[in-house]
Design a protein around this motif. Structure first.
Motif, PDB file in Angstrom:
ATOM      1  N   TYR A  81     -52.354  19.346 -29.009  1.00 45.19           N
ATOM      2  CA  TYR A  81     -51.828  20.857 -29.307  1.00 45.19           C
ATOM      3  C   TYR A  81     -50.836  20.253 -27.496  1.00 45.19           C
ATOM      4  O   TYR A  81     -49.533  20.800 -27.311  1.00 45.19           O
ATOM      5  CB  TYR A  81     -53.130  21.129 -28.153  1.00 45.19           C
ATOM      6  N   PHE A  82     -50.786  18.916 -26.667  1.00 46.21           N
ATOM      7  CA  PHE A  82     -49.965  18.691 -26.171  1.00 46.21           C
ATOM      8  C   PHE A  82     -48.658  18.398 -26.579  1.00 46.21           C
ATOM      9  O   PHE A  82     -47.774  19.045 -26.803  1.00 46.21           O
ATOM     10  CB  PHE A  82     -50.344  17.896 -25.165  1.00 46.21           C
ATOM     11  N   PHE A  83     -48.812  17.429 -27.801  1.00 46.14           N
ATOM     12  CA  PHE A  83     -47.588  16.822 -27.765  1.00 46.14           C
ATOM     13  C   PHE A  83     -46.637  17.233 -29.168  1.00 46.14           C
ATOM     14  O   PHE A  83     -45.785  17.327 -29.795  1.00 46.14           O
ATOM     15  CB  PHE A  83     -47.632  15.545 -28.375  1.00 46.14           C
ATOM     16  N   SER A  84     -47.395  18.874 -29.639  1.00 42.62           N
ATOM     17  CA  SER A  84     -47.050  18.984 -31.008  1.00 42.62           C
ATOM     18  C   SER A  84     -45.970  20.837 -29.561  1.00 42.62           C
ATOM     19  O   SER A  84     -45.202  21.072 -30.112  1.00 42.62           O
ATOM     20  CB  SER A  84     -47.987  20.181 -31.894  1.00 42.62           C
ATOM     21  N   ARG A  85     -46.324  20.688 -29.000  1.00 44.24           N
ATOM     22  CA  ARG A  85     -45.438  21.648 -28.578  1.00 44.24           C
ATOM     23  C   ARG A  85     -44.186  20.925 -27.063  1.00 44.24           C
ATOM     24  O   ARG A  85     -42.751  21.421 -27.367  1.00 44.24           O
ATOM     25  CB  ARG A  85     -46.120  21.748 -26.753  1.00 44.24           C
ATOM     26  N   TYR A  86     -44.736  19.574 -26.893  1.00 45.44           N
ATOM     27  CA  TYR A  86     -43.854  19.119 -25.698  1.00 45.44           C
ATOM     28  C   TYR A  86     -43.255  17.562 -26.786  1.00 45.44           C
ATOM     29  O   TYR A  86     -43.645  16.575 -26.645  1.00 45.44           O
ATOM     30  CB  TYR A  86     -44.691  18.302 -24.287  1.00 45.44           C
ATOM     31  N   THR A  87     -42.016  17.911 -26.766  1.00 43.59           N
ATOM     32  CA  THR A  87     -41.164  16.499 -27.742  1.00 43.59           C
ATOM     33  C   THR A  87     -40.606  15.603 -27.059  1.00 43.59           C
ATOM     34  O   THR A  87     -40.628  14.239 -27.343  1.00 43.59           O
ATOM     35  CB  THR A  87     -40.517  16.763 -28.618  1.00 43.59           C
ATOM     36  N   LYS A  88     -40.005  15.171 -26.037  1.00 45.50           N
ATOM     37  CA  LYS A  88     -39.482  14.828 -25.027  1.00 45.50           C
ATOM     38  C   LYS A  88     -40.728  13.560 -24.142  1.00 45.50           C
ATOM     39  O   LYS A  88     -40.708  14.080 -22.846  1.00 45.50           O
ATOM     40  CB  LYS A  88     -38.724  15.655 -23.644  1.00 45.50           C
ATOM     41  N   ARG A  89     -40.643  12.601 -24.668  1.00 46.70           N
ATOM     42  CA  ARG A  89     -41.821  11.985 -24.672  1.00 46.70           C
ATOM     43  C   ARG A  89     -41.525  11.311 -23.381  1.00 46.70           C
ATOM     44  O   ARG A  89     -42.316  10.864 -22.637  1.00 46.70           O
ATOM     45  CB  ARG A  89     -42.467  11.142 -25.751  1.00 46.70           C
TER      46      ARG A  89
END
Lengths: 257, 217
Positions: A81-89
């Motif tokens: 749920y976190f990384f499907s929203r935030y792609t700039k890892r």
């Protein structure tokens, strides 16, 4: 963030407990001596120092255990749920690493302050000229060390799992501590390590943490550069690991469904 | 209008084929149901479509843009993956606020409204760890729909819910479809799939077939 700030109470408690024995025994001392004590200034490379090493090492171990999942927790249950929203890892990781480093500094700072407070309550503390120098050395060297170990645990946890991360990194940590503590018994029959065996102790990273082994400004500088180098290497690995991470398994380590 | 194309997608993991030559052509305003046994590849398909997992072969294309080339994950995506929870030390509201802060698309009142929409109380001070299974499922569902996503990937959305909860989630899925979202649902519950889906697919050993084809053959 609030959740992690609670841990500063532990820092305050550890700082006070660690220094109490020294403060009671001595009547009046310099503030820089207190800082040096936190820098393991009374430690030598013989097994008889193991209890003292353990004593000073425990507060650092608490931090490593608690913050060993600081970055990794985002890769546990809520990662999807976190990384499907935030792609700039990369950007995200940079911020998290910066926060982790600030926590390391804050933890050591609180520990030091509580130690100084306890000393000034129990005995007389004189502010001397070298306090700022020793303060800077302590903060830079120990925060880098704490950062390197904690980031290492986080990193291995992301790649494998938190058990492996903690056991491997702390295993390496304890191996170096044990190697340092036993070095004198094996290679210093006269109390000083024989010249031909000096390299054995100099390749041990733990040696660069011990203030009693630092005799000049140059020595402190070498310690800083060593831990900066390890930190830079780990940072590079972190960006690689986080950007390449595939969310294949639902990790339930910290309370899934 | 969204057009999501899954073209010849395969995935191998540790020498095992998890997805095998999957082809789909999906359009917004429709619900696509996926049925299959445990370990058939439904969840892996959703992870691949979302972009959170690389594929070994093939492409996933959204309106002409290729996943992993033109974009890292599908934009404006709402997702539920079976067994994936939220931060255990935070309350439901805190969890949703933390996730909403990543994109700044919705305000706190909207988050609270979404929590009420799934039948929970936004003022509940219990942490996610202390939620019942049904409550966990509801709050996870809330995080998926709260930002009004264009694409919804729902893996077992009615798991652990009582009848009232199942009906509430079904109603919300219908409303999301009306809004124009492209919805993919994977479920063991055939009733869910039959009631909600415009097209049904059967997943077995990583292969995906139209339900009618499998029934006819």
């Amino acid at each position: 963030m609030k959740y992690y700030l609670r841990f500063l109470w532990i820092a305050f408690f550890c700082g006070a407990i660690c220094i109490l024995g020294f403060a009671v025994k001595n009547d009046g001392f310099f503030a820089s001596d207190v800082i040096c004590l936190f820098g393991m200034d009374e430690i030598g490379y013989f097994t008889q120092y193991l209890p003292q090493i353990t004593y000073w090492f425990f507060p650092l171990l608490f931090f490593q255990a608690f913050f060993g999942s600081y970055i990794y927790r985002h890769f546990c249950t809520a990662s999807i749920y976190f990384f499907s929203r935030y792609t700039k890892r990369t950007r995200w990781l940079f911020k998290e690493i910066l926060r982790l480093f600030l926590f390391c500094c804050l933890y050591l700072f609180v520990m030091l302050i509580s130690g100084l407070v306890v000393c000034s309550l129990v005995s007389k503390v004189k502010i001397d000229a070298s306090i700022w120098k020793m303060f800077c050395y302590y903060m830079v060297i120990y925060s880098l060390y704490l950062f390197v170990v904690t980031l290492g645990i986080n990193l291995l946890s992301i790649v494998f799992n938190s058990n492996i991360g903690f056991i491997v990194v702390e295993g390496i940590n304890l191996f170096f501590i044990a190697a340092f503590a036993i070095a004198g018994n094996l290679f210093a029959p006269e109390g000083v390590i024989l010249e031909q065996y000096e390299w054995i102790i100099k390749i041990n990273p733990f040696y660069y943490l011990i203030f009693s082994m630092r005799n000049s400004n140059n020595d402190y500088l070498i310690s800083m550069l060593l831990f900066m180098g390890i930190a830079a290497l780990l940072l590079w690995c972190s960006f690689f690991v986080v950007n390449k991470h595939n969310f294949i398994e639902s990790n339930q380590e910290t309370g899934g469904m | 209008m969204l057009n999501l194309v899954v073209s010849h997608v395969s995935k191998q993991l540790k020498g095992k084929t998890i997805l095998s030559d999957v082809n789909l052509d999906l359009k917004s305003g429709n619900v696509y149901g996926f049925v299959g046994e445990n370990g058939s590849g439904k969840t892996m398909l959703f992870r691949a479509i979302s972009g959170l997992m690389d594929v070994s072969e093939g492409e996933i294309i959204l309106n002409g843009k290729i996943l992993h080339k033109d974009m890292k994950v599908l934009p404006n995506l709402g997702i539920i993956i079976e067994n994936a929870g939220l931060y255990p030390e935070l309350t439901g509201l805190e969890n949703l606020k933390l996730l909403a802060k990543l994109n700044h698309k919705i305000s706190e009142p909207e988050i609270r409204e979404t929590i009420k929409r799934v039948g929970l109380d936004p003022e509940d001070r219990r942490t996610f760890r202390k939620y019942s299974l049904g409550m966990k499922q509801r709050i996870v569902f809330a995080q998926a729909i709260m930002e009004k996503p264009d694409i919804l990937l729902l893996d077992e959305p009615t798991n652990a819910l009582d009848e009232k909860g199942v009906n509430a989630i079904r109603e919300i899925i219908k409303e999301e479809k009306q809004r124009g979202a492209l919805i993919l649902i994977a479920s063991h519950n055939k009733e869910d799939i039959q009631m909600l889906s415009d097209e049904i697919y059967y997943v077995k050993n990583g292969m995906v077939r139209r339900w009618e084809e499998t029934v006819c053959s």
